[in-house]
Design a protein around this motif. Structure first.
Motif, PDB file in Angstrom:
ATOM      1  N   ARG A 127       2.186   1.831  -4.052  1.00  0.00           N
ATOM      2  CA  ARG A 127       1.406   1.564  -4.381  1.00  0.00           C
ATOM      3  C   ARG A 127       1.136   2.301  -6.014  1.00  0.00           C
ATOM      4  O   ARG A 127       0.346   2.812  -6.707  1.00  0.00           O
ATOM      5  N   ARG A 129      -7.009   1.843  -6.728  1.00  0.00           N
ATOM      6  CA  ARG A 129      -5.885   1.969  -5.810  1.00  0.00           C
ATOM      7  C   ARG A 129      -5.833   0.632  -4.771  1.00  0.00           C
ATOM      8  O   ARG A 129      -7.047   0.883  -4.800  1.00  0.00           O
ATOM      9  N   HIS A 130      -5.049  -0.053  -4.435  1.00  0.00           N
ATOM     10  CA  HIS A 130      -4.902  -0.450  -3.215  1.00  0.00           C
ATOM     11  C   HIS A 130      -5.786  -2.006  -3.550  1.00  0.00           C
ATOM     12  O   HIS A 130      -5.387  -2.523  -2.332  1.00  0.00           O
ATOM     13  N   HIS A 159     -14.299  -1.141  -5.197  1.00  0.00           N
ATOM     14  CA  HIS A 159     -12.942  -0.726  -5.324  1.00  0.00           C
ATOM     15  C   HIS A 159     -13.494  -0.734  -7.402  1.00  0.00           C
ATOM     16  O   HIS A 159     -14.634  -1.358  -7.896  1.00  0.00           O
ATOM     17  N   GLY A 206       1.225  -1.113   0.189  1.00  0.00           N
ATOM     18  CA  GLY A 206      -0.016  -0.060   0.073  1.00  0.00           C
ATOM     19  C   GLY A 206       0.588   0.829  -0.053  1.00  0.00           C
ATOM     20  O   GLY A 206       0.664   2.077  -0.612  1.00  0.00           O
ATOM     21  N   ALA A 217      -3.130  -4.678  -1.373  1.00  0.00           N
ATOM     22  CA  ALA A 217      -3.448  -3.750  -0.135  1.00  0.00           C
ATOM     23  C   ALA A 217      -3.980  -4.850   0.394  1.00  0.00           C
ATOM     24  O   ALA A 217      -4.303  -5.351   1.603  1.00  0.00           O
TER      25      ALA A 217
END
Length: 512
Positions: free
Chosen positions: A24, A107-108, A149, A20, A111
């Motif tokens: 990233r 993003r992420h 997401h 993360g 993670a």
């Protein structure tokens, strides 16, 4: 201490923030770290399953504090099975997410994916109810991030409903923990199993309240009637790989019912004898009906699969509600099957829907590789519906065979068989609309000179491989049903050996 036991929790917990914060902006690096970690988790979980296969219960004491005073992780056949199921499913889903580019639409992802694995594995390994609550909250946070997401109004709306429902369940969970601690003075599962039988039935009112509250909380996680309504919308609007991973999420609720209500409140305890099964069985019957009717009436592909998951959880919990070793072994077989069957359907649906204008069940021109997708969908559909030759048929047969008690046989057999028929009809309607009627609408195309050129939406081998791998697991479950069933019978027997569990957790020697 056996430090391997804590690795399924610690490893993703360490990798997730590294991905993360450090990786990233580099999707290639994030993918490499996530895949490597997940493969390593699969290897660790195989080792733990082999270690637990001998029937011994292993304990990991955090800070070397003995139970019930410290936090403990407990590894037995059941927890090892669930961790292995989680990591294998996670690897299949991760490959699909990378191959289709879903992981790069926000993003992420990686993670959050690792945090999700941490929460799921922790829930399966924890030895006390309070830390089960902690890992449930880790699940909630990570799953909400995965749910939304890539964004979208519908996804945000469904995600909000999902969070509100689970926060309400978390609040009830805290009430249940407070009530249980007030009445017993402990939250360690083995310690509860030792103390609750000592409470006279006439003084066990608070324990019964706590047991029912915990049942409601676990029912929310397992999408059991009347708190199942969040699941179809959530799964239908989640990114397809996330919905496939969520196939294990409902099993966390089923596992919690098995672990807590069998060990702490289970058979043979006067104050709570029969309490869970009395409420669980009729709710599971209604859940099967809701799932089957939802499959038959669905007008979109993703909600149809979501309702099939609801129905499969009803079938699973019908067996769990018997709280007997035979029914539990059948439930465990069906649990493994239904997890991979649901995940496979979501992955195949992603391949199909991404090549259509929408996931509405209406005739459209045939997609590229229409025959391949039709074959994959057909195989996954018959697995979920419980038709031979895949493991769904054997799973439902085992459940039916276990439900022969005069008071429950009529309800259980009628619900499962009629529900299976309606599910078959629903999937047959969807499959014929998506693939057969669409073939009839295929426009004539000029393919001269283009025979060796792949269409833009042509699915690569890597995109199709995860779905095929999930189907291969279902085929292997059917082919090796004998050894698998024998292992699950031993797993069930160990779960019902309450004295053995208590002795393993509370009577461990001090570490030097």
């Amino acid at each position: 201490m056996m430090h391997w036991i804590i690795l399924p929790v610690v490893l993703p917990a360490m990798v997730a923030p590294l991905i993360g914060f450090v990786m990233r902006w580099d999707i290639t690096l994030a993918r490499s770290a996530s895949v490597a970690t997940t493969i390593l988790l699969v290897g660790i979980s195989i080792g733990l399953a082999v270690m637990a296969s001998g029937g011994e219960t292993f304990l990991y004491k955090l800070g070397n504090w003995p139970a019930p005073f410290g936090i403990v992780l407990v590894l037995d056949r059941l927890s090892a099975l669930m961790v292995l199921l989680t990591t294998v499913l996670a690897l299949i889903v991760l490959i699909h997410a990378i191959a289709t580019g879903w992981d790069n639409r926000g993003r992420h992802f990686h993670a959050l994916f690792q945090f999700q694995l941490m929460g799921i594995c922790g829930a399966f390994l924890t030895g006390d109810v309070f830390n089960l609550f902690v890992f449930f909250e880790v699940l909630l946070i990570a799953s909400y991030g995965l749910m939304i997401h890539s964004g979208g109004k519908d996804r945000m709306r469904a995600g909000l409903q999902y969070v509100v429902m689970n926060l309400a369940g978390s609040t009830l969970f805290l009430f249940a923990l407070g009530t249980l601690y007030a009445s017993t003075g402990t939250l360690n599962i083995a310690d509860l199993a030792e103390r609750i039988p000592q409470i006279p039935p006439e003084e066990a009112a608070l324990v019964r309240v706590a047991a029912i509250l915990l049942m409601i909380v676990f029912a929310v996680k397992a999408a059991l009637f009347p708190v199942q309504f969040w699941l179809p919308a959530t799964y239908a609007n989640a990114p397809a790989p996330v919905a496939a991973l969520f196939a294990i999420m409902t099993k966390v609720g089923a596992y919690a019912i098995l672990r807590v209500h069998t060990t702490a409140f289970g058979p043979g305890i006067p104050g709570t004898e029969g309490l869970a099964g009395t409420w669980l069985f009729p709710a599971a019957i209604v859940t099967i009906a809701i799932g089957a009717i939802g499959v038959l009436g669905a007008r979109r592909l993703m909600p149809l699969i979501g309702f099939s998951v609801v129905g499969s959880m009803g079938t699973l919990l019908v067996a769990v509600a018997a709280f007997s070793p035979t029914a539990t072994s059948a439930a465990l077989y069906y649990m493994v099957h239904s997890t991979f069957a649901a995940a496979c359907l979501f992955l195949i649906a992603d391949l199909v829907v991404s090549r259509r204008s929408a996931d509405r069940l209406i005739p459209e021109p045939a997609t590229v590789q229409n025959g391949l997708f039709a074959a994959l969908f057909f195989a996954a559909a018959i697995a979920m519906a419980g038709m031979p030759p895949l493991s769904g048929f054997l799973g439902k047969l085992l459940v039916l065979d276990a439900m022969r008690e005069p008071g429950v046989m009529g309800w259980a057999w009628s619900a499962i068989l009629i529900g299976s028929l309606l599910t078959i009809l629903g999937f047959a309607r969807a499959g014929s609309t998506l693939f057969w009627k669409s073939t009839a609408m295929t426009p004539e195309a000029d393919n001269s000179g283009l025979e060796d050129v792949a269409p833009p939406n042509h699915a690569t081998a890597l995109q199709v491989a995860p779905s095929m791998l999930a189907l291969a697991v279902l085929a292997a479950l059917a082919a090796f049903a004998g050894p698998v069933s024998a292992y699950l019978e031993d797993t069930s027997a160990q779960l019902f050996d309450r004295d053995g569990y208590v002795a393993a957790v509370l009577e461990q020697p001090e570490e030097g």
